[in-house]
Design an enzyme around this catalytic site. Structure first.
Site: not given
Ligand SMILES: *Cc1c(COP(=O)(O)O)cnc(C)c1O
Length: 415
Positions: A238, A272, A274-275, A314, A318, A344-345, A372
């Site tokens: 996150g 964890e 991701g982004r 996105r 969002y 078409c949106e 994403y």
């Molecule tokens: C989506 C997710 C992440 C990664 O979130 P980011 O905002 O992309 O860092 C980590 N852990 C879990 C359980 C998730 O569902």
């Protein structure tokens, strides 16, 4: 690192984006490996002095080439489906460094994870724990358990990506977590491994992480009282990035808070992200098809490009803001343009009201599209999904070819 202008032309590392567009066509996702690598190092640096493991959240960008390079760096992986586990294995990732999150793990997913010997199931309900125990018993393999705790903290982010509040579907409340640990530790088929949470995405403040970690450690202490010992504490991902002019999460500040909060505990700390590893590394490269300048006052200037909401959802999903830059600046007079796709949106836009000097045929780079982006793309309007290209220094490689109409129609049948 990543993207910069050379002689006025936007480049991915040492490769002019025009060259990629000519070779591969548009729309195309381009990723800078150096940018991912640098961000990985930044997170490692922030956690220096703490026994830690970075488990990349595969769902942000699951291209095999990116997973393979991250595996080479020694990354672990956070997965949310059996398909993502398959990706990690194909990319050479170590199942012993995989944690499995998600509220709806199927029996097939659980069996696959157990057979691969993944490091931990991040269990999200009492029912899931019961199913996991039953499957582990049946397969005769022990399964390692972490309970995903919902610490009820406000991550102060978009409601669709806030996951740590009471009313969210994720995890279990702290009181129930204690119960689940007691059940797990009494089971011959389960091993208690850790504790985890994930409170949301695109979080730019350190405080919610501090509150979440503190809540998890209170539980760790309570479990200690029951003689249940854990080997890791996982604060999820996150970590917020900068799309416009918002601040990114202060990673070093987060590291400080973690060191202070963990104090002298011997638990391994896991994250964890991701982004934050891949967002800045990616752009969506698209070409202007048609310009529809406002015909009269009250109308908008519309630029129709060849990428659409099926490629990058996105903005529609969002209300996300992505910077848009012409690949070559032509020095013309800028006007406010809405950058829209062919779908078409009315929600099919990539950016609204951007001051740009545009001509038909121009290439545009939609920045911050590495996370994403492709991962959430679809075939809506029977649009083949874009190609993906990975750049390293002066070289680029197509790491996923553009889909064809036959790829799409080949799965369907009638009569
Ligand atoms: C989506 C997710 C992440 C990664 O979130 P980011 O905002 O992309 O860092 C980590 N852990 C879990 C359980 C998730 O569902």
């Amino acid at each position: 690192m990543g993207y910069a202008r050379r002689h006025g032309e936007l480049c991915a590392e040492g490769v002019p984006l025009q060259r990629i567009a000519t070779a591969v066509g548009t729309p195309v996702y381009v990723y800078s490996w150096r940018s991912v690598h640098e961000q990985y190092r930044r997170i490692e640096h922030a956690l220096a002095g703490v026994d830690h493991r970075i488990c990349y959240a595969v769902k942000a960008n699951s291209n095999l080439a990116i997973l393979a390079r991250l595996a080479e760096l020694g990354a672990g992986f956070d997965i949310v489906s059996g398909g993502e586990l398959e990706r990690v294995l194909r990319a050479g990732g170590d199942p012993k460094r995989v944690v499995f999150s998600g509220v709806g793990k199927s029996t097939a997913d659980i069996d696959f994870g157990i057979k691969c010997g993944i490091d931990a199931f991040n269990v999200e309900s009492a029912s899931e724990l019961a199913r996991l125990e039953a499957r582990a018993g049946l397969l005769g393999c022990n399964a390692r358990v972490s309970v995903r705790v919902n610490p009820d903290v406000d991550a102060n982010t978009h409601p669709y990506i806030a996951t740590g509040l009471k009313e969210s579907k994720f995890g279990v409340p702290p009181e129930q977590a204690l119960e689940l640990y007691c059940r797990a530790s009494a089971s011959p088929d389960l091993t208690v491994a850790g504790i985890d949470c994930h409170i949301g995405s695109q979080i730019v403040d350190v405080e919610p992480f501090e509150a979440a970690l503190t809540a998890l450690l209170q539980l760790v202490d309570a479990l200690d009282g029951e003689d249940i010992a854990l080997d890791h504490v996982d604060i999820g991902g996150g970590f917020g990035v900068t799309y416009g002019n918002e601040p990114a999460l202060d990673l070093d500040g987060l590291g400080e808070v973690i060191r202070r909060t963990l104090a002298d505990r011997t638990l391994q700390l896991r994250v964890e992200p991701g982004r934050s590893l891949v967002a800045d590394a990616g752009i969506l490269l698209t070409r202007v098809e048609y310009l529809k300048p406002a015909p009269a006052p009250g109308y908008r200037n519309i630029a129709v490009v060849d990428a659409a909401m099926n490629d990058l959802i996105r903005p529609a999903l969002y209300q996300a803001w992505h910077a848009v830059e012409p690949v070559v600046e032509d020095g013309g007079v800028p006007k406010p343009w809405d950058i829209v796709g062919p779908i078409c949106e009315t929600g099919d836009f990539l950016a609204l009201d951007r001051e740009l000097a545009l001509n038909e045929g121009d290439l545009l780079a939609i920045r911050g599209a590495g996370a994403y982006g492709f991962a959430q793309s679809s075939n809506y309007n029977t649009r083949p999904r874009a190609a993906e290209v990975l750049v390293t220094d002066e070289a680029f490689a197509v790491v996923r070819r553009r889909e064809t109409i036959s790829d799409l129609l080949g799965l369907e049948m009638f009569d």
